[in-house]
Design an enzyme around this catalytic site. Structure first.
Site, PDB file in Angstrom:
ATOM      1  N   ASN A  11       1.252  -5.882 -73.513  1.00  0.00           N
ATOM      2  CA  ASN A  11       2.623  -6.391 -73.481  1.00  0.00           C
ATOM      3  C   ASN A  11       3.272  -6.008 -74.805  1.00  0.00           C
ATOM      4  O   ASN A  11       3.018  -6.633 -75.822  1.00  0.00           O
ATOM      5  CB  ASN A  11       2.581  -7.920 -73.298  1.00  0.00           C
ATOM      6  CG  ASN A  11       3.951  -8.562 -73.442  1.00  0.00           C
ATOM      7  OD1 ASN A  11       4.974  -7.881 -73.434  1.00  0.00           O
ATOM      8  ND2 ASN A  11       3.965  -9.878 -73.575  1.00  0.00           N
ATOM      9  N   LYS A  13       6.274  -6.232 -75.712  1.00  0.00           N
ATOM     10  CA  LYS A  13       7.412  -7.078 -76.088  1.00  0.00           C
ATOM     11  C   LYS A  13       8.592  -6.206 -76.531  1.00  0.00           C
ATOM     12  O   LYS A  13       8.757  -5.098 -76.009  1.00  0.00           O
ATOM     13  CB  LYS A  13       6.993  -8.093 -77.162  1.00  0.00           C
ATOM     14  CG  LYS A  13       5.741  -8.864 -76.745  1.00  0.00           C
ATOM     15  CD  LYS A  13       5.439 -10.048 -77.604  1.00  0.00           C
ATOM     16  CE  LYS A  13       4.172 -10.715 -77.094  1.00  0.00           C
ATOM     17  NZ  LYS A  13       3.836 -11.930 -77.824  1.00  0.00           N
ATOM     18  N   HIS A 102       6.414 -15.457 -68.998  1.00  0.00           N
ATOM     19  CA  HIS A 102       5.813 -15.422 -70.333  1.00  0.00           C
ATOM     20  C   HIS A 102       6.358 -16.597 -71.153  1.00  0.00           C
ATOM     21  O   HIS A 102       7.524 -16.961 -71.031  1.00  0.00           O
ATOM     22  CB  HIS A 102       6.133 -14.087 -71.022  1.00  0.00           C
ATOM     23  CG  HIS A 102       5.356 -13.908 -72.289  1.00  0.00           C
ATOM     24  ND1 HIS A 102       5.737 -14.502 -73.467  1.00  0.00           N
ATOM     25  CD2 HIS A 102       4.206 -13.251 -72.537  1.00  0.00           C
ATOM     26  CE1 HIS A 102       4.838 -14.195 -74.406  1.00  0.00           C
ATOM     27  NE2 HIS A 102       3.897 -13.438 -73.861  1.00  0.00           N
ATOM     28  N   GLU A 104       7.363 -16.875 -74.048  1.00  0.00           N
ATOM     29  CA  GLU A 104       8.559 -16.620 -74.873  1.00  0.00           C
ATOM     30  C   GLU A 104       9.821 -16.736 -74.020  1.00  0.00           C
ATOM     31  O   GLU A 104      10.862 -17.179 -74.499  1.00  0.00           O
ATOM     32  CB  GLU A 104       8.445 -15.240 -75.542  1.00  0.00           C
ATOM     33  CG  GLU A 104       7.457 -15.290 -76.705  1.00  0.00           C
ATOM     34  CD  GLU A 104       6.720 -13.996 -76.985  1.00  0.00           C
ATOM     35  OE1 GLU A 104       7.138 -12.929 -76.515  1.00  0.00           O
ATOM     36  OE2 GLU A 104       5.698 -14.060 -77.700  1.00  0.00           O
ATOM     37  N   GLU A 174      -2.328 -18.131 -71.215  1.00  0.00           N
ATOM     38  CA  GLU A 174      -1.952 -17.853 -72.598  1.00  0.00           C
ATOM     39  C   GLU A 174      -1.593 -19.156 -73.296  1.00  0.00           C
ATOM     40  O   GLU A 174      -0.433 -19.611 -73.205  1.00  0.00           O
ATOM     41  CB  GLU A 174      -0.752 -16.904 -72.640  1.00  0.00           C
ATOM     42  CG  GLU A 174      -1.015 -15.562 -72.015  1.00  0.00           C
ATOM     43  CD  GLU A 174      -0.109 -14.492 -72.608  1.00  0.00           C
ATOM     44  OE1 GLU A 174      -0.644 -13.521 -73.155  1.00  0.00           O
ATOM     45  OE2 GLU A 174       1.116 -14.652 -72.554  1.00  0.00           O
ATOM     46  N   GLY A 180       0.500 -14.661 -80.886  1.00  0.00           N
ATOM     47  CA  GLY A 180       1.114 -14.108 -82.090  1.00  0.00           C
ATOM     48  C   GLY A 180       0.792 -14.880 -83.352  1.00  0.00           C
ATOM     49  O   GLY A 180       1.409 -14.672 -84.393  1.00  0.00           O
ATOM     50  N   SER A 220      -3.532 -13.564 -79.188  1.00  0.00           N
ATOM     51  CA  SER A 220      -4.250 -12.980 -80.338  1.00  0.00           C
ATOM     52  C   SER A 220      -5.564 -12.289 -79.951  1.00  0.00           C
ATOM     53  O   SER A 220      -6.546 -12.383 -80.693  1.00  0.00           O
ATOM     54  CB  SER A 220      -4.483 -14.038 -81.414  1.00  0.00           C
ATOM     55  OG  SER A 220      -3.248 -14.554 -81.876  1.00  0.00           O
ATOM     56  N   GLY A 241      -0.743  -8.665 -76.763  1.00  0.00           N
ATOM     57  CA  GLY A 241       0.558  -8.410 -77.378  1.00  0.00           C
ATOM     58  C   GLY A 241       0.405  -7.498 -78.575  1.00  0.00           C
ATOM     59  O   GLY A 241       0.263  -6.276 -78.443  1.00  0.00           O
TER      60      GLY A 241
HETATM   61  P1  PGA Z   1      -0.481 -11.643 -78.875  1.00  0.00           P
HETATM   62  O1  PGA Z   1       0.510 -11.823 -77.622  1.00  0.00           O
HETATM   63  O2  PGA Z   1      -1.655 -10.833 -78.391  1.00  0.00           O
HETATM   64  O3  PGA Z   1       0.331 -10.921 -79.899  1.00  0.00           O
HETATM   65  O4  PGA Z   1      -0.884 -13.015 -79.307  1.00  0.00           O
HETATM   66  C1  PGA Z   1       0.021 -12.058 -76.330  1.00  0.00           C
HETATM   67  C2  PGA Z   1       1.180 -12.214 -75.386  1.00  0.00           C
HETATM   68  O5  PGA Z   1       2.219 -12.752 -75.784  1.00  0.00           O
HETATM   69  O6  PGA Z   1       1.099 -11.806 -74.204  1.00  0.00           O
END
Ligand code: PGA
Length: 260
Positions: A11, A13, A102, A104, A174, A180, A220, A241
């Protein structure tokens, strides 16, 4: 025991210009373009979908995914929704997967479970495979509400679907506190959540559908922790991500996802 092929999705983003996207994809193809032990999905921003689609067209094992879609109309190419993208537009670019719900988008764009449900329906109608994200916040985890939160998200997000629809859906667990932040759920915490998700699904769908569905872990994921997370029996892949923005890191995660 049911075999579930691991699926790792990147992803990206809001990252990568078209030029940067092409370089990243070329590097990924060079490294794992013939690797078919794991299903691989790349989810660039909308602006790079076409360029990435062209690069992936001769590649068998890497599929294209989008990060979102609008719920309206699966086939039509027009609609009065300024700035939005329909499932039909994604299909036109040979997109096969789409991330839905997601955290976010839930957090910053107020997507709720009802909207997640409608978007998932729109994706399924267009024969796109939805990657439906669920997960709890840190306060919900710390107050031991996480099971209830996941159950509510599953119930409402998948309302109206049966085994057939579930068979085309991929779930991504998640935990928001791990996205993140560099803070990963421990493999045991993640496995426990994935087992809980299957248990909830078994009460709303058939037992076998709950065993067949693939559930990714996200939050992460890095080359260093991927092997341990993905060796857990109920963790069927990763939604990555930050670490998917670097070809070396992403391909290392995929290699670590191998059953071996
Ligand atoms: P991250 O994001 O691996 O940077 O923690 C995962 C995601 O938001 O799908």
């Amino acid at each position: 025991m049911i075999y579930r092929k691991k699926i790792v999705a990147g992803n990206w983003k809001m990252n990568k210009t078209t030029g940067e996207a092409k370089i990243l994809v070329e590097d990924i193809i060079r490294d794992i373009g013939k690797f078919d032990d794991v299903e691989i999905v790349l989810c660039p921003p909308f602006t790079s979908l076409e360029a990435v689609s062209v690069l992936l067209s001769p590649v068998q094992n890497i599929r294209l995914g989008a990060q979102n879609l609008h719920e309206a109309s699966s086939g039509a190419f027009t609609g009065a929704f300024t700035g939005e993208i329909s499932a039909g537009m994604l299909k036109d670019l040979y997109v096969r997967y789409v991330i839905i719900g997601h955290s976010e988008l839930r957090q910053f764009f107020h997507e709720d479970d009802a909207l997640v449900n409608r978007k998932t329906k729109a994706a399924l109608q267009a024969e796109l495979r939805p990657i439906v994200c669920i997960g709890e916040t840190l306060p919900q985890r710390e107050s031991n509400q996480w099971k209830k939160v996941l159950e509510t998200q599953l119930r409402a997000g998948l309302a109206g679907f049966g085994d057939k629809e579930l068979g085309d859906i991929i779930l991504a667990y998640e935990p928001i506190w791990a996205i993140g932040t560099g803070k990963t759920a421990s493999p045991e915490q993640a496995e426990e959540a994935h087992q809980w998700i299957r248990k909830v699904l078994a009460t709303h769908f058939s037992q076998s559908a709950s065993e067949r569905i693939r559930i990714q872990y996200g939050g992460s994921v890095k080359p260093e922790n991927a092997k341990e997370l993905l060796s857990k029996p109920d963790i069927d892949g990763a939604l990555v991500g930050g670490a998917s923005l670097d070809a070396r890191g992403f391909t290392a995660i995929i290699k670590n996802a191998c059953p071996a």
